[in-house]
Design a protein around this motif. Structure first.
Motif, PDB file in Angstrom:
ATOM      1  N   SER A 222       0.093  -7.924 -17.414  1.00 15.79           N
ATOM      2  CA  SER A 222      -0.727  -9.053 -18.630  1.00 15.79           C
ATOM      3  C   SER A 222       0.248 -10.049 -18.273  1.00 15.79           C
ATOM      4  O   SER A 222      -0.956 -11.255 -18.776  1.00 15.79           O
ATOM      5  CB  SER A 222      -2.128  -7.766 -19.626  1.00 15.79           C
ATOM      6  OG  SER A 222      -2.961  -8.761 -19.880  1.00 15.79           O
ATOM      7  N   THR A 223       0.905  -9.441 -19.204  1.00 15.91           N
ATOM      8  CA  THR A 223       1.791 -10.132 -19.743  1.00 15.91           C
ATOM      9  C   THR A 223       2.056 -11.470 -19.337  1.00 15.91           C
ATOM     10  O   THR A 223       2.641 -12.805 -19.336  1.00 15.91           O
ATOM     11  CB  THR A 223       3.400  -9.735 -20.740  1.00 15.91           C
ATOM     12  OG1 THR A 223       3.540  -9.457 -19.662  1.00 15.91           O
ATOM     13  CG2 THR A 223       2.497  -8.835 -22.122  1.00 15.91           C
ATOM     14  N   ILE A 224       2.426 -11.487 -18.194  1.00 18.37           N
ATOM     15  CA  ILE A 224       2.645 -12.214 -17.105  1.00 18.37           C
ATOM     16  C   ILE A 224       2.191 -12.388 -16.573  1.00 18.37           C
ATOM     17  O   ILE A 224       1.553 -13.448 -14.715  1.00 18.37           O
ATOM     18  CB  ILE A 224       4.053 -11.900 -15.432  1.00 18.37           C
ATOM     19  CG1 ILE A 224       3.881 -11.055 -15.241  1.00 18.37           C
ATOM     20  CG2 ILE A 224       5.448 -11.036 -16.501  1.00 18.37           C
ATOM     21  CD1 ILE A 224       4.331 -10.144 -13.922  1.00 18.37           C
ATOM     22  N   GLY A 225       0.789 -12.312 -16.588  1.00 19.05           N
ATOM     23  CA  GLY A 225      -0.328 -13.077 -15.611  1.00 19.05           C
ATOM     24  C   GLY A 225      -0.900 -12.830 -14.587  1.00 19.05           C
ATOM     25  O   GLY A 225      -1.874 -13.229 -13.799  1.00 19.05           O
ATOM     26  N   LEU A 226      -0.676 -11.840 -14.244  1.00 19.54           N
ATOM     27  CA  LEU A 226      -1.386 -10.650 -13.014  1.00 19.54           C
ATOM     28  C   LEU A 226      -1.920  -9.530 -13.661  1.00 19.54           C
ATOM     29  O   LEU A 226      -1.910  -9.172 -14.562  1.00 19.54           O
ATOM     30  CB  LEU A 226      -0.024 -10.179 -12.087  1.00 19.54           C
ATOM     31  CG  LEU A 226       1.030 -12.028 -11.880  1.00 19.54           C
ATOM     32  CD1 LEU A 226       2.240 -10.971 -10.949  1.00 19.54           C
ATOM     33  CD2 LEU A 226      -0.048 -12.508 -11.056  1.00 19.54           C
ATOM     34  N   SER A 227      -3.092  -9.414 -12.237  1.00 18.47           N
ATOM     35  CA  SER A 227      -3.451  -8.064 -12.287  1.00 18.47           C
ATOM     36  C   SER A 227      -2.500  -6.988 -11.958  1.00 18.47           C
ATOM     37  O   SER A 227      -1.795  -7.000 -11.012  1.00 18.47           O
ATOM     38  CB  SER A 227      -4.726  -8.040 -11.723  1.00 18.47           C
ATOM     39  OG  SER A 227      -4.539  -8.482 -10.701  1.00 18.47           O
ATOM     40  N   ALA A 228      -2.358  -5.726 -12.396  1.00 20.80           N
ATOM     41  CA  ALA A 228      -2.152  -3.946 -12.263  1.00 20.80           C
ATOM     42  C   ALA A 228      -1.972  -4.030 -11.019  1.00 20.80           C
ATOM     43  O   ALA A 228      -3.518  -3.354 -10.649  1.00 20.80           O
ATOM     44  CB  ALA A 228      -2.477  -3.236 -13.364  1.00 20.80           C
ATOM     45  N   ARG A 229      -1.181  -4.586 -10.100  1.00 19.13           N
ATOM     46  CA  ARG A 229      -1.555  -3.662  -8.834  1.00 19.13           C
ATOM     47  C   ARG A 229      -0.264  -2.571  -8.280  1.00 19.13           C
ATOM     48  O   ARG A 229       0.574  -3.233  -8.310  1.00 19.13           O
ATOM     49  CB  ARG A 229      -1.809  -4.631  -7.660  1.00 19.13           C
ATOM     50  CG  ARG A 229      -2.343  -4.391  -6.189  1.00 19.13           C
ATOM     51  CD  ARG A 229      -2.862  -5.483  -5.648  1.00 19.13           C
ATOM     52  NE  ARG A 229      -2.280  -5.842  -4.685  1.00 19.13           N
ATOM     53  CZ  ARG A 229      -1.178  -6.568  -4.648  1.00 19.13           C
ATOM     54  NH1 ARG A 229      -1.886  -7.664  -5.399  1.00 19.13           N
ATOM     55  NH2 ARG A 229      -0.582  -6.996  -4.176  1.00 19.13           N
ATOM     56  N   GLY A 230      -0.426  -1.935  -8.160  1.00 14.94           N
ATOM     57  CA  GLY A 230       1.064  -0.951  -7.517  1.00 14.94           C
ATOM     58  C   GLY A 230       0.757  -0.275  -6.134  1.00 14.94           C
ATOM     59  O   GLY A 230      -0.247  -1.686  -5.214  1.00 14.94           O
ATOM     60  N   LYS A 231       1.696  -0.091  -5.410  1.00 14.06           N
ATOM     61  CA  LYS A 231       2.272  -0.284  -3.989  1.00 14.06           C
ATOM     62  C   LYS A 231       2.562   0.999  -3.792  1.00 14.06           C
ATOM     63  O   LYS A 231       3.332   1.983  -4.672  1.00 14.06           O
ATOM     64  CB  LYS A 231       3.176  -1.114  -3.076  1.00 14.06           C
ATOM     65  CG  LYS A 231       4.170  -1.049  -3.649  1.00 14.06           C
ATOM     66  CD  LYS A 231       5.018  -2.379  -3.077  1.00 14.06           C
ATOM     67  CE  LYS A 231       6.730  -1.972  -3.213  1.00 14.06           C
ATOM     68  NZ  LYS A 231       7.237  -2.553  -2.494  1.00 14.06           N
ATOM     69  N   LYS A 232       2.509   1.525  -2.837  1.00  5.96           N
ATOM     70  CA  LYS A 232       2.831   3.268  -2.464  1.00  5.96           C
ATOM     71  C   LYS A 232       4.119   3.095  -2.506  1.00  5.96           C
ATOM     72  O   LYS A 232       4.798   2.603  -2.067  1.00  5.96           O
ATOM     73  CB  LYS A 232       2.360   3.031  -1.104  1.00  5.96           C
ATOM     74  CG  LYS A 232       3.164   5.107  -1.011  1.00  5.96           C
ATOM     75  CD  LYS A 232       2.629   5.036   0.847  1.00  5.96           C
ATOM     76  CE  LYS A 232       1.857   6.547   0.816  1.00  5.96           C
ATOM     77  NZ  LYS A 232       1.865   7.372   2.308  1.00  5.96           N
ATOM     78  N   CYS A 233       5.140   4.153  -2.952  1.00  6.48           N
ATOM     79  CA  CYS A 233       6.204   4.231  -3.234  1.00  6.48           C
ATOM     80  C   CYS A 233       6.584   4.831  -2.712  1.00  6.48           C
ATOM     81  O   CYS A 233       6.837   6.078  -2.568  1.00  6.48           O
ATOM     82  CB  CYS A 233       6.624   4.493  -5.240  1.00  6.48           C
ATOM     83  SG  CYS A 233       8.082   4.117  -4.923  1.00  6.48           S
ATOM     84  N   LYS A 234       7.391   4.633  -1.613  1.00  5.94           N
ATOM     85  CA  LYS A 234       8.073   5.537  -0.513  1.00  5.94           C
ATOM     86  C   LYS A 234       9.181   6.551  -1.291  1.00  5.94           C
ATOM     87  O   LYS A 234      10.003   7.418  -0.981  1.00  5.94           O
ATOM     88  CB  LYS A 234       9.070   4.853   0.510  1.00  5.94           C
ATOM     89  CG  LYS A 234       7.917   3.833   1.747  1.00  5.94           C
ATOM     90  CD  LYS A 234       8.452   3.262   2.237  1.00  5.94           C
ATOM     91  CE  LYS A 234       6.560   2.806   3.428  1.00  5.94           C
ATOM     92  NZ  LYS A 234       7.428   1.868   4.680  1.00  5.94           N
ATOM     93  N   ALA A 235       9.919   6.178  -2.059  1.00  6.75           N
ATOM     94  CA  ALA A 235      10.889   6.844  -2.618  1.00  6.75           C
ATOM     95  C   ALA A 235      10.748   7.945  -3.775  1.00  6.75           C
ATOM     96  O   ALA A 235      10.353   8.983  -3.557  1.00  6.75           O
ATOM     97  CB  ALA A 235      11.753   6.271  -3.646  1.00  6.75           C
ATOM     98  N   MET A 236       9.405   7.607  -4.574  1.00  2.48           N
ATOM     99  CA  MET A 236       9.073   8.827  -5.371  1.00  2.48           C
ATOM    100  C   MET A 236       7.977   9.471  -3.963  1.00  2.48           C
ATOM    101  O   MET A 236       8.156  10.824  -4.500  1.00  2.48           O
ATOM    102  CB  MET A 236       7.768   7.797  -6.170  1.00  2.48           C
ATOM    103  CG  MET A 236       6.851   9.305  -7.223  1.00  2.48           C
ATOM    104  SD  MET A 236       8.220  10.129  -8.268  1.00  2.48           S
ATOM    105  CE  MET A 236       8.353   8.848  -8.899  1.00  2.48           C
ATOM    106  N   GLU A 237       7.459   8.895  -2.821  1.00 10.07           N
ATOM    107  CA  GLU A 237       6.816  10.448  -1.579  1.00 10.07           C
ATOM    108  C   GLU A 237       7.513  11.426  -1.562  1.00 10.07           C
ATOM    109  O   GLU A 237       7.597  12.536  -1.553  1.00 10.07           O
ATOM    110  CB  GLU A 237       6.243   9.258  -1.204  1.00 10.07           C
ATOM    111  CG  GLU A 237       6.111  10.064   0.301  1.00 10.07           C
ATOM    112  CD  GLU A 237       5.042   9.387   1.087  1.00 10.07           C
ATOM    113  OE1 GLU A 237       4.084   9.648   1.449  1.00 10.07           O
ATOM    114  OE2 GLU A 237       5.482   8.381   1.214  1.00 10.07           O
TER     115      GLU A 237
END
Length: 173
Positions: A72-87
């Motif tokens: 929000s502070t940088i003017g974008l909506s929060a959208r994640g992506k699949k994190c292969k490292a965490m997976e």
């Protein structure tokens, strides 16, 4: 596009794309971690370790909210992506549970090892994000990300303490 014009005027704008990509990656990672922490808590034998995993679950929920604020502070909506490292880290944690479920004296030590790998990934990610935010003069984002970085370091320290005082000594017996 308003965001694009804003980005053209920011210091170190060339970092912006990387910053956003890393934010999306860590948001996805944190959401994936919520499921993993439930499994780690369920597998833990020590009440101290279960409590640590449950506490970190609550922190992770707060960290997701903090990441939404950063977007929000940088003017974008929060959208994640699949994190292969965490997976991969969570798959490894599942393998550990499966491999050591019949060895309770070793299982907690193995769970801590898996959890600390996750923490170190998060510490590295948030450390970079704090630096990027600072360089781009995203002061509010920097502050929010630094708070999460501090929590991740605290969790890592707590896991080390549990390992040294309980889990590793039990496994070594």
């Amino acid at each position: 596009m308003a965001t694009q014009n804003k980005n053209q005027e920011m210091p170190n704008e060339h970092l912006h794309e990387l910053f956003v990509d890393e934010l999306r990656d860590i948001l996805g990672a944190e959401k994936q971690l919520l499921k993993g922490l439930k499994k780690l808590s369920a597998a833990a034998g020590s009440e101290t370790l279960k409590k640590a995993f449950d506490t970190h679950y609550g922190q992770t929920e707060g960290q997701i909210e903090r990441l939404k604020q950063v977007f929000s502070t940088i003017g974008l909506s929060a959208r994640g992506k699949k994190c292969k490292a965490m997976e991969g880290l969570l798959e490894e944690a599942d393998e550990i549970v499966e491999s050591f479920q019949d060895q309770p004296e070793v299982l907690d030590a193995a769970l801590i090892s898996a959890a600390q790998k996750v923490e170190h990934y998060e510490i590295a990610s948030y450390g970079c994000l704090v630096t990027y935010a600072k360089l781009m003069e995203h002061n509010e984002a920097e502050e929010l990300l630094a708070a999460t970085l501090a929590e991740e370091k605290d969790t890592d320290s707590l896991l080390t303490e549990i390992a040294m005082n309980e889990a590793n000594t039990g496994a070594a017996a």
